[in-house]
Scaffold this active site. Sequence first.
Site, short mmCIF file in Angstrom:
data_model
loop_
_atom_site.label_atom_id
_atom_site.label_comp_id
_atom_site.label_asym_id
_atom_site.label_seq_id
_atom_site.Cartn_x
_atom_site.Cartn_y
_atom_site.Cartn_z
NE ARG A 167 39.68 42.02 -2.50
CZ ARG A 167 39.30 41.66 -1.27
NH1 ARG A 167 39.69 42.36 -0.22
NH2 ARG A 167 38.52 40.63 -1.07
N GLY A 188 44.76 51.64 6.96
CA GLY A 188 44.47 52.21 5.65
C GLY A 188 43.17 52.96 5.54
CG HIS A 189 38.30 52.23 5.11
ND1 HIS A 189 37.44 52.83 6.00
CD2 HIS A 189 37.67 52.21 3.91
CE1 HIS A 189 36.32 53.16 5.38
NE2 HIS A 189 36.44 52.78 4.11
CG HIS A 226 40.76 44.68 9.05
ND1 HIS A 226 39.45 45.07 9.18
CD2 HIS A 226 40.91 44.31 7.76
CE1 HIS A 226 38.83 44.92 8.03
NE2 HIS A 226 39.69 44.48 7.13
N GLY A 227 40.77 48.04 10.55
CA GLY A 227 39.73 48.85 11.18
C GLY A 227 40.23 49.86 12.19
NE ARG A 283 33.47 60.19 -12.18
CZ ARG A 283 33.20 61.48 -12.14
NH1 ARG A 283 34.04 62.36 -12.65
NH2 ARG A 283 32.08 61.91 -11.60
CD GLU A 292 48.67 43.01 9.51
OE1 GLU A 292 49.69 42.98 8.80
OE2 GLU A 292 47.73 43.80 9.31
CB THR A 305 37.14 44.95 3.96
OG1 THR A 305 38.50 45.08 4.38
CG2 THR A 305 36.26 44.66 5.17
CB THR A 306 40.70 41.14 4.68
OG1 THR A 306 41.31 41.75 3.54
CG2 THR A 306 41.27 39.76 4.89
CD GLU A 341 47.05 43.89 3.38
OE1 GLU A 341 45.94 43.83 2.81
OE2 GLU A 341 47.25 44.61 4.35
CG HIS A 383 44.71 43.03 -0.47
ND1 HIS A 383 43.63 42.73 0.31
CD2 HIS A 383 44.94 41.90 -1.21
CE1 HIS A 383 43.23 41.49 0.07
NE2 HIS A 383 44.00 40.97 -0.86
CG ASP A 392 44.63 48.16 -0.38
OD1 ASP A 392 45.76 48.19 -0.88
OD2 ASP A 392 44.20 47.21 0.31
CG HIS A 393 40.27 51.79 0.66
ND1 HIS A 393 39.51 50.99 -0.16
CD2 HIS A 393 40.56 51.04 1.76
CE1 HIS A 393 39.32 49.81 0.44
NE2 HIS A 393 39.95 49.82 1.59
NE ARG A 405 37.10 43.96 -4.23
CZ ARG A 405 36.48 43.31 -3.24
NH1 ARG A 405 36.25 43.93 -2.09
NH2 ARG A 405 36.09 42.07 -3.37
CG HIS A 406 41.70 48.01 -3.65
ND1 HIS A 406 42.77 47.15 -3.60
CD2 HIS A 406 40.86 47.64 -2.65
CE1 HIS A 406 42.58 46.31 -2.60
NE2 HIS A 406 41.43 46.56 -2.01
CG ASN A 453 46.01 49.06 2.98
OD1 ASN A 453 45.60 49.57 1.94
ND2 ASN A 453 45.87 47.78 3.24
N1 PXP Z 1 46.09 44.42 7.55
C1 PXP Z 1 45.55 43.56 6.64
C2 PXP Z 1 46.15 42.21 6.54
C3 PXP Z 1 44.49 43.96 5.81
O1 PXP Z 1 43.97 43.07 4.93
C4 PXP Z 1 44.01 45.27 5.90
C5 PXP Z 1 42.92 45.71 4.98
O2 PXP Z 1 43.35 45.63 3.67
C6 PXP Z 1 44.61 46.13 6.83
C7 PXP Z 1 45.63 45.68 7.66
C8 PXP Z 1 44.19 47.55 6.96
O3 PXP Z 1 42.86 47.63 7.37
P1 PXP Z 1 42.10 49.01 7.31
O4 PXP Z 1 42.09 49.43 5.88
O5 PXP Z 1 40.76 48.70 7.87
O6 PXP Z 1 42.90 49.98 8.17
#
Ligand code: PXP
Length: 261
Positions: free
Chosen positions: A54, A225-226, A203-204, A27, A160, A109-110, A79, A52, A18-19, A58-59, A16
């Site tokens: 959104r 991702g994060h 997630h996480g 910036r 998921e 976050t989600t 997403e 994602h 996104d970040h 935001r990203h 992922n």
């Molecule tokens: N899966 C889904 C559906 C998510 O919404 C996210 C966060 O955007 C992730 C996975 C990845 O989570 P993380 O960025 O915490 O690894």
Amino acid sequence: MSLSEQSPPFLRLGVNIDHVATIRNARGGRHPDPLKAATMAIEAGADGITAHLREDRRHISDEDIEKLRSHLPSPLNLEMAATVEMLDIAVRHKPHACCLVPEKREELTTEGGLDVVAGHNHLAPFVTNLVEAGIRVSMFVDPDFAQADASHSIGADIVEIHTGTYCEAVIAGDGHKIAHELGRIRNMATYANGLGLEVHAGHGLTFDSVAAIAELPEIVELNIGHFLVGEAIFGGLDSSIRRMRALMDKARAQSGEQKSA
Ligand code: PXP
């Protein structure tokens, strides 16, 4: 032959990005470029890219999705919230898969999974339209059998499983909660797989929490991702993804060895 008698399937990694866009947007401008990060992620061993879009942008931006679709041959997992705007974008870009997620403007976050049971009537036409457009549909849900049943009956291809609560327990070092949450995820993976759903998780997830999830043979894809983008600050994106990939592969191979022993 049941899944438990076979060697476990390959576990895909969706990175992922996104970040990367979050840092760029701090910036404005173009640096760091999410497409460049996506390309590096694939070279480092990712099997696909997750982004994602959104509602508040935001990203990831609309332009990012366009660039990813036109320049990256690898699968894109988009997403999105179940809104008409997002459905139009998905149908236009035809990503490999769409993961429907709950979305609140005020959240960081989600937070928590989609309630497919309560939201059935709202969600059903979105699932139908995505499926008719040839897009695989995933529902991001908590480890709860009722959510698996509802995802199956609504016509989704994939669930998921939200791993956030388990990952928080790992960070807190709370052994009892880790065992409890892992049990829920394991049972959900088995149950959803038994319904014929493909099972993903995410997630996480971090280097410390990924192995126990990667060991579960019904899960065929992790979306992360994060942590990977954060870890890239210290060792580089390539290195953070390669290490995650190696941890996933090792855990998956060990779960296969335990089965055949
Ligand atoms: N899966 C889904 C559906 C998510 O919404 C996210 C966060 O955007 C992730 C996975 C990845 O989570 P993380 O960025 O915490 O690894």
